[in-house]
Design a protein around this motif. Structure first.
Motif, mmCIF file in Angstrom:
data_model
loop_
_atom_site.group_PDB
_atom_site.id
_atom_site.type_symbol
_atom_site.label_atom_id
_atom_site.label_comp_id
_atom_site.label_asym_id
_atom_site.label_seq_id
_atom_site.Cartn_x
_atom_site.Cartn_y
_atom_site.Cartn_z
ATOM 1 N N GLU A 228 149.694 38.267 124.824
ATOM 2 C CA GLU A 228 150.121 36.947 124.353
ATOM 3 C C GLU A 228 149.135 35.858 124.750
ATOM 4 O OE1 GLU A 228 154.108 36.614 125.861
ATOM 5 O OE2 GLU A 228 154.803 38.279 124.591
ATOM 6 N N ALA A 229 148.482 36.060 125.874
ATOM 7 C CA ALA A 229 147.491 35.084 126.335
ATOM 8 C C ALA A 229 146.686 35.717 127.448
ATOM 9 C CB ALA A 229 148.176 33.809 126.844
ATOM 10 N N ARG A 248 144.121 28.837 130.311
ATOM 11 C CA ARG A 248 144.926 29.823 129.595
ATOM 12 C C ARG A 248 144.594 29.768 128.116
ATOM 13 N NH1 ARG A 248 149.832 29.915 126.933
ATOM 14 N NH2 ARG A 248 151.119 31.781 127.244
ATOM 15 N N TYR A 249 144.271 30.912 127.541
ATOM 16 C CA TYR A 249 143.957 30.999 126.121
ATOM 17 C C TYR A 249 144.991 31.873 125.419
ATOM 18 C CZ TYR A 249 139.307 29.321 127.517
ATOM 19 O OH TYR A 249 138.276 28.597 128.022
ATOM 20 N N PRO A 250 145.853 31.298 124.578
ATOM 21 C CA PRO A 250 146.758 32.135 123.800
ATOM 22 C C PRO A 250 145.941 33.039 122.865
ATOM 23 C CG PRO A 250 147.396 29.814 123.689
ATOM 24 C CD PRO A 250 146.038 29.864 124.303
ATOM 25 N N CYS A 251 146.285 34.306 122.793
ATOM 26 C CA CYS A 251 145.559 35.245 121.928
ATOM 27 C C CYS A 251 146.396 36.503 121.766
ATOM 28 C CB CYS A 251 144.188 35.602 122.525
ATOM 29 S SG CYS A 251 144.292 36.398 124.130
ATOM 30 N N ASP A 252 146.034 37.349 120.799
ATOM 31 C CA ASP A 252 146.754 38.612 120.636
ATOM 32 C C ASP A 252 145.879 39.817 120.970
ATOM 33 O OD1 ASP A 252 145.097 38.889 118.434
ATOM 34 O OD2 ASP A 252 146.646 38.373 116.974
#
Lengths: 427, 121
Positions: A228-229, A248-252
């Motif tokens: 999710e991050a 914090r970097y939101p990512c999948d």
């Protein structure tokens, strides 16, 4: 019952760029009984998924993609009618050079070889090798796995991507994912310099405005079922995360490009002596390992930056294996290892590690990598205490392989030579 | 006279030579740091008309071995057309059998450059 064991002059383990070049060179050196063993269903190895261009400028004087480069060698091997057994996995290599294979078609077979060439390549350092906290959610890929998914399977691993590690595959995948419509948030690299080629920083990151965060690492992976991050923090000079610098970097998706490891399980089981630095076999001027008649080349020997150098090195190993297989009387003697080549002062290792001046060719290429990024340093070669080469290099980096060339006549002229040293000097 | 100095990394081959391109009034007057003629050409082009070869994949139908076939622009195309090339290929499905060099899409995105297969399928 008394079936005679299958026998070949040179058996090559691996049908990637190293194995193919070794096979062709062995044939051209006069050994026509060559067998290539490849576990995949096609030849070409990792080149099949390296669809980007930049291969072959040294070898073919033109810029090819990975599949095109592989095709040149596959075609040549076919023209020479070199036997290639696909879908065939090598299970074991004995010190007596008996190779055990398994395949769906033939079951288990044993093959006696006069000479063996190790050309198994390397594999990626996995997440488990990193101290990354968090659960084990879907969405964490090694860059090479993601490359295979995109380029061979046509599947997208994710849409919002953070890449840890600036090895070449990570850089190439940053561009690849961008072209396929994903957003690459950033590439984080724990070292203060990139592990990849400078050209890839330019054409894979700079061209697309993807930031490269040097001296940064992933300190948290959020998400239980799916990423999710991730949180990325700056690290100090001892590579410890600096508190308060986390972002914090939101990512999948988290892609890892954190190094390659020569795949030497077979070599180790055979009793081949390995280098703790390269994790590949320790070889002499003929690229022969500690077991007579067993040679090594390509990424199983040491991880290369350019496939062109793999092909050159593998051709040498293939030719030497052919000579060994055809000179029965010379076989299996106590391995005289020659003059040691010592890597020091910023030179991490050399390949080969030993040179026998009597047995070397007129010129011998010694390849090495440096330990750090260096500007305006000299690459020096010493024969015992005498400096014989001193060449200034504007820039050197760990991601790029360097080389020096030794001349046989120079070595022969120094009777009793005890040590060759390759090092970096400031002046 | 306005002198501009641009520091570049040559991307022609993996050597990645560090180039220094000197421009006077927008005209390239020298390229240094290159170790081959390609570097000189790259330096001149990169500061005036940057170009790239685009490599990607397209789905292939009718192939026994491949789902996707790798492709490239036959020559370099203007750098600012990279995404136009990718979008033009989005709807393309290649038909097997394909040989290396077969044209998959002619004159992609009006660049005058063909997209060709780089793998058999």
């Amino acid at each position: 019952m008394s079936k005679v064991m299958e026998h070949h002059g040179v058996v090559i383990v691996g049908g990637g760029p190293a194995g193919l070049a070794a096979a062709i060179a062995a044939y051209e050196a006069g050994q026509h009984d060559v067998l290539v063993l490849e576990r995949d269903v096609q030849l070409g190895g990792i080149l099949n998924q390296c669809i980007h261009n930049g291969f072959g400028l040294h070898t073919f004087k033109e810029e090819l993609t990975g599949p095109e480069y592989a095709a040149r060698f596959i075609q040549k091997a076919q023209e020479l009618d070199i036997a290639c057994r696909l879908g065939t996995m090598v299970l074991d290599i004995s010190p007596e050079r008996v190779v055990t294979t398994v395949s769906a078609a033939d079951g288990i077979r044993t093959i006696a070889a006069d000479a063996v060439v190790l050309a198994m390549g390397c594999r990626e350092r996995p997440r488990g090798a990193l101290a990354t906290p968090g659960y084990r959610p879907a969405g964490v890929y090694s860059a090479g796995t993601a490359q295979r998914l995109v380029n061979i399977e046509g599947q997208m691993p994710g849409r919002e991507v953070v890449i840890l590690g600036s090895g070449d595959i990570g850089l190439i995948m940053a561009r690849r994912m961008t072209l396929e419509g994903a957003h690459v948030v950033c590439v984080a690299e724990v070292m203060p310099y990139s592990g990849g080629l400078k050209r890839n920083i330019v054409q894979c990151l700079d061209d697309f405005g993807i930031p490269l965060l040097l001296s940064h690492t992933v300190v948290d992976v959020e998400g239980k079922d799916r990423v999710e991050a991730v949180s990325i923090a700056e690290v100090d000079e001892r590579m410890r995360p600096i508190p308060g610098t986390e972002v914090r970097y939101p990512c999948d998706t988290l892609m890892l490009s954190v190094g390659l490891l020569p795949e030497n399980e077979l070599s180790r089981a055979a009793g081949v002596e390995l280098s703790p630095v390269t994790r590949g076999p320790i070889v002499d001027q003929s690229l022969q390992t500690s077991i007579p008649g067993v040679f090594a080349c390509g990424n199983v020997l040491h991880v290369h930056d350019l496939v062109d150098f793999v092909s050159q090195e593998a051709a040498e190993a293939g030719a030497q294996a052919a000579h060994f297989s055809m000179a029965k009387d010379a076989q299996d003697g106590a391995a005289e290892r020659g003059v040691p080549v010592v890597a020091t002062d910023g030179v991490r290792y050399t390949v080969p590690s030993f040179v026998d001046p009597q047995k070397m060719a007129d010129k011998l290429t010694v390849r090495f990598r440096v330990a750090n990024e260096y500007c305006d340093r000299y690459v020096s070669v010493y024969y015992d205490d005498e400096r014989v080469q001193h060449r200034k290099k504007r820039v050197m980096a760990p991601g790029e392989m360097e080389q020096v060339v030794l001349k046989r006549e120079d070595l022969l002229a120094r009777e009793g030579l005890a040590q060759i040293t390759v090092k970096l000097e400031e002046e | 006279m306005a002198t501009e100095i641009r520091e570049l990394i040559c991307i022609n081959c993996p050597m990645g030579c560090p180039l220094t391109v000197t421009l006077e009034d927008g005209e390239v007057v020298s390229v240094t740091g290159n170790t081959c003629p390609r570097g000189d050409a790259y330096g001149r082009k990169e500061v005036t008309n940057p170009r790239r070869i685009v490599t990607t994949t397209v789905p292939v139908v009718g192939s026994k071995t491949e789902h996707m076939v790798s492709v490239k622009t036959k020559t370099d195309i203007p750098k600012d057309k990279i995404f136009d090339v990718v979008f033009a290929l989005k709807e393309v499905k290649a038909q097997a059998p394909l040989e290396i060099g077969d044209v998959v899409l002619a004159n992609v995105a009006g660049t005058g450059v063909d997209v060709i297969a780089t793998k058999r399928a």
